[in-house]
Design a protein around this motif. Structure first.
Motif, PDB file in Angstrom:
ATOM      1  N   TYR A  54     -21.760  -6.789  93.405  1.00  0.00           N
ATOM      2  CA  TYR A  54     -22.798  -7.182  92.445  1.00  0.00           C
ATOM      3  C   TYR A  54     -22.977  -6.159  91.329  1.00  0.00           C
ATOM      4  O   TYR A  54     -23.577  -6.465  90.295  1.00  0.00           O
ATOM      5  CB  TYR A  54     -24.126  -7.402  93.172  1.00  0.00           C
ATOM      6  N   SER A  55     -22.451  -4.958  91.515  1.00  0.00           N
ATOM      7  CA  SER A  55     -22.587  -3.942  90.461  1.00  0.00           C
ATOM      8  C   SER A  55     -21.869  -4.367  89.186  1.00  0.00           C
ATOM      9  O   SER A  55     -22.211  -3.911  88.087  1.00  0.00           O
ATOM     10  CB  SER A  55     -22.030  -2.601  90.951  1.00  0.00           C
ATOM     11  N   ASP A  78     -22.102  -7.076  87.682  1.00  0.00           N
ATOM     12  CA  ASP A  78     -23.023  -7.809  86.809  1.00  0.00           C
ATOM     13  C   ASP A  78     -23.848  -6.895  85.913  1.00  0.00           C
ATOM     14  O   ASP A  78     -24.480  -7.359  84.957  1.00  0.00           O
ATOM     15  CB  ASP A  78     -23.961  -8.687  87.648  1.00  0.00           C
ATOM     16  N   THR A  79     -23.880  -5.611  86.232  1.00  0.00           N
ATOM     17  CA  THR A  79     -24.653  -4.672  85.407  1.00  0.00           C
ATOM     18  C   THR A  79     -23.856  -4.161  84.214  1.00  0.00           C
ATOM     19  O   THR A  79     -24.413  -3.493  83.337  1.00  0.00           O
ATOM     20  CB  THR A  79     -25.116  -3.469  86.255  1.00  0.00           C
ATOM     21  N   SER A 101     -21.629  -4.295  80.697  1.00  0.00           N
ATOM     22  CA  SER A 101     -21.511  -5.090  79.471  1.00  0.00           C
ATOM     23  C   SER A 101     -20.138  -5.733  79.429  1.00  0.00           C
ATOM     24  O   SER A 101     -19.236  -5.372  80.200  1.00  0.00           O
ATOM     25  CB  SER A 101     -21.696  -4.193  78.244  1.00  0.00           C
ATOM     26  N   THR A 139     -28.896  -4.060  99.482  1.00  0.00           N
ATOM     27  CA  THR A 139     -28.197  -3.721  98.239  1.00  0.00           C
ATOM     28  C   THR A 139     -27.071  -2.718  98.456  1.00  0.00           C
ATOM     29  O   THR A 139     -26.128  -2.661  97.675  1.00  0.00           O
ATOM     30  CB  THR A 139     -29.187  -3.144  97.216  1.00  0.00           C
ATOM     31  N   ARG A 155     -15.005 -10.356  84.824  1.00  0.00           N
ATOM     32  CA  ARG A 155     -16.182 -10.148  85.673  1.00  0.00           C
ATOM     33  C   ARG A 155     -16.011 -10.858  87.025  1.00  0.00           C
ATOM     34  O   ARG A 155     -16.314 -10.308  88.076  1.00  0.00           O
ATOM     35  CB  ARG A 155     -17.434 -10.656  84.943  1.00  0.00           C
TER      36      ARG A 155
END
Length: 479
Positions: free
Chosen positions: A152-153, A155-156, A158, A111, A207
């Protein structure tokens, strides 16, 4: 030779002298044109790394097969057997460390993002790799992997947060060009059994841009290095599978569409379809079928075929789980490149484990087995570079198992058997690898049994994926 978009199998040849001849015998018998490959960030390395006794380089090219040996022996065996083959540089990657890459093989989640210094080191290392590729006569195919650079952060966040971040971090002209390409447009893809439609909202586009722009940028940088050194025609595959989740169709399309906009025309792209390395697929087969059909419809409409990575299952005979290969072959109508690597050494070790107790073959197998376990004990005890909590748990489970003994399907061994190729003696020799090659070359009984097992494996795969006689069925026609 470069095989273009020919649907084909691809096999890792970790110990060329042992595994290439049985593969090529099977290819010739079944009328298959296929790919030989080694992973450039895990399995092979420049000769200077392979020959080094520096403990910091222990796991570089963990197979003990240098890039030069791989390429020269691949071509030599191909010519000797008269087989139609392609030599591939698999997983030419931006990576944090080779140990990190090996942990990912064993299913250890990664990660923590890699640093700019690690990226620069990766690019420099790829230059070293392809300098040796050039000296060895070049490769026919390259798979580029920049999955470590996917953010990938994003995707966290809004939708509101991601749009705000997008506006603050992406230049106005770039945003305008992106929005002109994607917003208020409908993208339609048609195949023999379905029509798919994609539309992009502004938050979705924001995104995707933020998540993938660095990964896409470095595909081009890696490709520039490859082109600098590899003078012969070669094909391109994009690894898109080293991700934590199954690839959504809209993300697959965005990535391919952006590659093409950059002037990169991949032959294959490998999405994440839920396969894990050395594990059988345990998901719903109907969902697998539908997902493959959807992604195939999108990629095929863009002149790209699917490549499937992590093709090996729990053991060399499981075929990735009951019915899985049949579903893959049916969903893709045989228009697929299916990759398997460690399975051929795993199959060799399983074959050796079935020889009578006390025989030279069985004794060598048991020495390999227990030396691997002992090395892993040391790794866990001293928390060396290969250490992870997952490895420690596997070792604890093994130590509690009174029936495991030298079972080749014990979880810790089937995930870490490759370690035997790394281990050195006091003189720096890869003693187990060298003894295995020597023993195999002198033991006709082992050769005969192993060649038969390799043939049956390739025959099963060829039947499911419709590879048989692909060398004759596909014609290269220039209108």
């Amino acid at each position: 030779m470069y095989l273009g978009k020919l649907p084909r199998p691809a096999f890792g040849v970790r110990i060329p002298d042992i595994v290439i001849p049985p593969i090529l015998k099977a290819f010739k018998s079944l009328g298959i044109a296929g790919t030989l490959m080694l992973s450039f960030n895990r399995e092979t390395a420049p000769s200077s790394y392979i020959n080094s006794t520096n403990p910091d380089l222990l796991y570089f090219g963990h197979t003990g097969t240098s890039i030069e040996e791989y390429i020269t022996k691949g071509r030599r065996f191909g010519e000797a057997f008269g087989a139609v083959i392609e030599i591939e540089a698999d997983h030419v990657s931006i990576m944090g460390s080779v140990e990190r890459a090996l942990k990912k093989i064993a299913g250890v989640p990664m990660t923590k993002p890699i640093s700019d210094d690690e990226i620069a080191t990766s690019l420099s290392y790829i230059e070293e790799e392809f300098s040796e590729v050039k000296k060895s006569g070049g490769v026919d195919f390259v798979t580029i992997d920049t999955c470590e650079l996917i953010d990938y952060s994003i995707d966290t966040l809004s939708d509101r947060e991601v749009v705000e971040f997008y506006e603050n971090n992406v230049e106005f002209d770039e945003r305008r060009e992106m929005e002109e390409r994607y917003l208020e447009k409908t993208f339609t893809f048609i195949s023999s059994d379905r029509q798919l439609t994609l539309r992009f909202s502004r938050p979705t586009l924001a995104r995707l841009v933020l998540k993938y722009r660095k990964s896409l940028e470095y595909v081009k940088k890696v490709l520039d290095i490859v082109m600098k050194y590899n003078d012969k025609p070669f094909g391109i595959e994009i690894a898109f599978d080293e991700t934590p989740k199954v690839s959504p169709p809209n993300e697959v399309f965005f990535y391919v569409y952006e590659l093409k906009r950059m002037g990169i025309e991949p032959d294959f792209l490998a999405p994440n379809i839920g396969f894990r390395k050395r594990e059988d697929y345990n998901g719903d087969l109907r969902e697998l079928y539908e997902n493959l059909r959807n992604i195939h419809t999108i990629l095929y409409s863009n002149n790209v075929l699917i490549s499937i990575h992590s093709g090996s299952g729990h053991n060399p005979y499981s075929d990735k789980g009951f019915g899985v290969w049949s579903v893959v072959g049916e969903a893709l109508r045989g228009m697929v490149k299916y990759k398997m690597s460690g399975v051929l050494i795993q199959l060799l070790l399983e074959t050796m484990s079935r020889f009578p107790k006390g025989s030279a073959t069985r004794r060598l197998y048991e020495e390999i087995y227990y030396d691997v376990i002992e090395h892993l004990r040391k790794v866990v005890s001293l928390k060396l570079a290969l250490y992870s909590p997952e490895l420690e748990n596997l070792l604890k489970t093994y130590e509690k198992c009174v029936t495991c003994c030298s079972d080749p399907r014990t979880d810790i061994f089937r995930h870490y058997f490759y370690v035997f190729q790394v281990l050195r003696d006091e003189k720096g020799k890869r003693y187990l690898r060298e003894r295995l090659v020597e023993h195999y070359m002198e033991n006709r009984d082992l050769q005969k049994v192993y060649e038969g097992e390799v043939y049956l494996l390739i025959e099963r795969l060829a039947k499911a994926m419709r590879y048989r006689n692909n060398v004759f069925r596909y014609r290269n026609i220039a209108p």
